[in-house]
Write a protein that holds these residues in place. Structure first.
Motif, mmCIF file in Angstrom:
data_model
loop_
_atom_site.group_PDB
_atom_site.id
_atom_site.type_symbol
_atom_site.label_atom_id
_atom_site.label_comp_id
_atom_site.label_asym_id
_atom_site.label_seq_id
_atom_site.Cartn_x
_atom_site.Cartn_y
_atom_site.Cartn_z
ATOM 1 N N ARG A 1 -57.386 -39.000 10.508
ATOM 2 C CA ARG A 1 -57.503 -37.909 9.548
ATOM 3 C C ARG A 1 -58.035 -38.473 8.241
ATOM 4 N N CYS A 2 -58.968 -37.773 7.641
ATOM 5 C CA CYS A 2 -59.478 -38.165 6.329
ATOM 6 C C CYS A 2 -59.398 -36.964 5.403
ATOM 7 N N ALA A 3 -58.822 -37.171 4.234
ATOM 8 C CA ALA A 3 -58.695 -36.109 3.245
ATOM 9 C C ALA A 3 -59.447 -36.479 1.976
ATOM 10 N N LEU A 4 -60.024 -35.481 1.340
ATOM 11 C CA LEU A 4 -60.659 -35.622 0.029
ATOM 12 C C LEU A 4 -59.925 -34.718 -0.945
ATOM 13 N N ILE A 5 -59.477 -35.283 -2.045
ATOM 14 C CA ILE A 5 -58.942 -34.490 -3.148
ATOM 15 C C ILE A 5 -59.718 -34.901 -4.397
ATOM 16 N N SER A 6 -60.388 -33.946 -5.005
ATOM 17 C CA SER A 6 -61.172 -34.238 -6.202
ATOM 18 C C SER A 6 -60.962 -33.137 -7.222
ATOM 19 N N THR A 7 -61.606 -33.277 -8.356
ATOM 20 C CA THR A 7 -61.526 -32.255 -9.386
ATOM 21 C C THR A 7 -62.048 -30.919 -8.869
ATOM 22 N N ASP A 8 -63.018 -30.952 -7.946
ATOM 23 C CA ASP A 8 -63.623 -29.727 -7.425
ATOM 24 C C ASP A 8 -63.148 -29.337 -6.033
ATOM 25 N N TYR A 9 -62.776 -30.310 -5.203
ATOM 26 C CA TYR A 9 -62.564 -30.030 -3.783
ATOM 27 C C TYR A 9 -61.222 -30.541 -3.272
ATOM 28 N N GLU A 10 -60.730 -29.861 -2.238
ATOM 29 C CA GLU A 10 -59.641 -30.372 -1.414
ATOM 30 C C GLU A 10 -60.011 -30.023 0.023
ATOM 31 N N ALA A 11 -60.119 -31.055 0.862
ATOM 32 C CA ALA A 11 -60.617 -30.847 2.212
ATOM 33 C C ALA A 11 -60.118 -31.954 3.126
#
Length: 281
Positions: free
Chosen positions: A30-40
């Protein structure tokens, strides 16, 4: 003495987190991205013996427009081998939907699977860590500075890993990447990047002028399979004067030495370029 204040503000952040675990005869990554614009996030389940995909899907929870819920499975990839050389087929199937984030995260999952292979060598048909090491040298030849200079290594991969290749049977691999952009009083930007995983630990700092061009760039290795990797830090000077947010991956690879550079420094520079591009939108 007056109070010293660091006059810069954090203006954008992105964190990638990848995990690979073993569940019976499957690897679950599993890979998650949490950024100022995105969560995915993206998820893959693959057969532990042949790395054939049993399931792949992605979810978007937040975009610049706000919170959302977009989920999609990709059954067209079932049966495809999740390995380093499968990139072309996966890119064609996933495409550039949702600003390319699902493809980015699925690719990161596949990288994680390739790294976790070091802990399932028996299931993958290798009789010993040494045999797995030989295999990696064959398929990796001239792919990076490490594999382009095998005769200069202080120790082989099998010695670096020791018996851990047999002992670890869960939580096989972790990787965390963090990118932060700071604005400074003179309108320049300072960026920090960190890359920490089961085998590596790398940091990078860059300064960009008002035009988005890199004026300074430096990095450090704190951990890697061999100190030969540290030599690639010299290539970071090639990023001076470049605009990462407008560069292609091919251009970035060329600046960082291609097969004579470090795959992970290249990856960090590409991630940073995308983070800068998202911030500048």
């Amino acid at each position: 003495m007056g109070e010293w204040v660091l006059e810069m503000n954090a203006v954008y952040h992105a964190t990638y987190s990848c995990t690979v675990d073993r569940k019976g005869t499957e690897l679950i990554t599993r890979c998650a991205l949490i950024s100022t614009d995105y969560e995915a996030s993206a998820q893959l389940a693959v057969d532990i013996y042949n790395f054939k995909i049993n399931h792949v899907g992605w979810d978007i929870y937040r975009t610049p427009a706000g919170y959302t819920l977009i989920s999609q499975d990709i059954p067209e990839l079932n049966g495809v081998e999740a390995y380093f050389y499968s990139g072309s087929q996966i890119r064609q199937t996933v495409g550039q939907a949702m600003n390319g984030i699902p493809l980015e995260l699925i690719t990161e999952c596949i990288r994680g699977i390739g790294q976790a292979e070091a802990f399932i060598i028996k299931e993958r048909g290798f009789s010993s860590p040494e045999q797995f090491d030989e295999y990696c040298c064959e398929i990796g030849i001239d792919s990076c500075y490490y594999y382009s200079n095998l005769d200069l290594l202080e120790m082989p991969w099998s010695e670096y890993m020791g018996e851990h290749s047999y002992a670890r049977d869960k939580d096989l691999f972790y990787r965390h990447k963090n990118y932060t952009i700071f604005s400074q009083p003179d309108n320049s930007l300072l960026t920090t990047a960190s890359f920490v995983d089961t085998f590596h630990e790398i940091a990078m700092v860059t300064t960009l002028n008002e035009q988005g061009l890199i004026t300074e760039c430096s990095g450090s290795f704190m951990r890697s399979p061999d100190k030969i990797c540290y030599k690639t830090l010299e290539l970071l000077s090639q990023l001076k004067g470049q605009n990462l947010s407008a560069a292609s991956k091919k251009e970035i690879a060329g600046w960082l030495g291609g097969s004579l550079g470090c795959t992970h420094l290249y990856e960090m520079a590409c991630d940073l370029g995308k983070t800068l591009a998202d911030f500048q939108k």
